[in-house]
Design a protein around this motif. Structure first.
Motif, PDB file in Angstrom:
ATOM      1  N   GLN A  51      -8.792  -5.865   1.765  1.00 22.76           N
ATOM      2  CA  GLN A  51     -10.115  -5.216   1.716  1.00 22.76           C
ATOM      3  C   GLN A  51     -11.258  -6.187   2.022  1.00 22.76           C
ATOM      4  O   GLN A  51     -12.399  -5.757   2.192  1.00 22.76           O
ATOM      5  N   CYS A  96     -12.427   4.317  -3.835  1.00 27.78           N
ATOM      6  CA  CYS A  96     -11.997   3.085  -3.182  1.00 27.78           C
ATOM      7  C   CYS A  96     -13.196   2.476  -2.453  1.00 27.78           C
ATOM      8  O   CYS A  96     -13.917   3.182  -1.757  1.00 27.78           O
ATOM      9  N   LEU A  97     -13.385   1.181  -2.628  1.00 29.14           N
ATOM     10  CA  LEU A  97     -14.529   0.530  -1.971  1.00 29.14           C
ATOM     11  C   LEU A  97     -14.405   0.590  -0.444  1.00 29.14           C
ATOM     12  O   LEU A  97     -15.413   0.496   0.250  1.00 29.14           O
ATOM     13  N   HIS A 138      -3.018   1.427  -7.336  1.00 29.97           N
ATOM     14  CA  HIS A 138      -3.922   1.617  -6.195  1.00 29.97           C
ATOM     15  C   HIS A 138      -4.001   0.327  -5.363  1.00 29.97           C
ATOM     16  O   HIS A 138      -3.890   0.360  -4.137  1.00 29.97           O
ATOM     17  N   GLU A 139      -4.166  -0.807  -6.044  1.00 32.93           N
ATOM     18  CA  GLU A 139      -4.292  -2.094  -5.325  1.00 32.93           C
ATOM     19  C   GLU A 139      -2.955  -2.515  -4.713  1.00 32.93           C
ATOM     20  O   GLU A 139      -2.916  -3.051  -3.601  1.00 32.93           O
ATOM     21  N   HIS A 142      -2.573  -0.832  -1.496  1.00 33.61           N
ATOM     22  CA  HIS A 142      -3.360  -1.468  -0.428  1.00 33.61           C
ATOM     23  C   HIS A 142      -2.533  -2.536   0.279  1.00 33.61           C
ATOM     24  O   HIS A 142      -2.555  -2.645   1.502  1.00 33.61           O
TER      25      HIS A 142
HETATM   26 ZN    ZN Z   1      -9.000   0.857  -2.743  1.00 37.55          ZN
END
Ligand code: ZN
Length: 187
Positions: A51, A96-97, A138-139, A142
């Motif tokens: 990210q 989510c960013l 979640h991470e 990613h």
């Molecule tokens: Zn995220």
């Protein structure tokens, strides 16, 4: 430390399986510090290395801003592996960013056991439940190239399509710096 631009959906690095980390050198130490600063600046509670444009198996978590979790310590997880999941699942509204201003209900296991290496590359295991389990799953996703919008039903995917395209084309207002192009990568 510096605040790094955050990659957005449509960026290629978010669809790659991140590379294993075999050595924690100065570059990685700086990356981790920058990831914490970037996450806090964007009011996030978790952030994966891809990210910020780094193709590395690292994510950071800090849920201490959430109500009831004030005592939670910030964590950095390197080369994480989910080694057990509860059969019990729960639905929770995720954001989510990398997908600004979109929130959707996602069903995931309530508890997980995760094995990882800390910043000294020492192997650690955590049993996480509720919010911590949610953020970690979640991470972890990613780092496999998976976004939470992949996990919703077809109808929701259809509904999200237009907004995701706007984000891909950077036609949205975001309160923190975002990547400059779909090919953005720093490491
Ligand atoms: Zn995220």
């Amino acid at each position: 430390m510096s605040i790094l631009p955050i990659t957005v959906c449509g960026d290629k690095i978010l669809r790659k399986k991140a590379a294993q980390v075999s050595k924690v050198d100065n570059k990685i130490i700086k990356l981790i510090a920058d990831m914490f600063e970037t996450m806090h600046n964007a009011n996030g509670i978790g952030l994966a290395a891809n990210q910020v444009g780094a193709n590395k198996q690292i994510f950071v978590v800090d849920i201490s801003v959430a109500e009831g979790y004030e005592d939670a310590k910030p964590l950095v997880l390197i080369n994480p592996k989910i080694i057990a999941k509860s059969e019990e699942t729960i639905s929770y509204e995720e954001g989510c960013l990398s997908i600004p201003d979109q929130r959707e209900e996602v069903i995931r296991p309530k508890m997980i056991k995760i094995q990882y290496q800390d910043a000294d590359l020492k192997t650690q295991t955590i049993e996480a439940d509720d919010l911590l389990a949610r953020v970690m799953q979640h991470e972890f996703d990613h780092l496999q190239g998976v976004l939470f919008t992949d996990l919703v039903d077809e109808e929701t995917k259809k509904r999200l399509k237009k907004q995701l395209n706007k984000i891909k084309n950077r036609k949205v207002e975001v309160a923190y710096p975002i990547s400059s192009s779909a090919d953005y990568q720093i490491l």
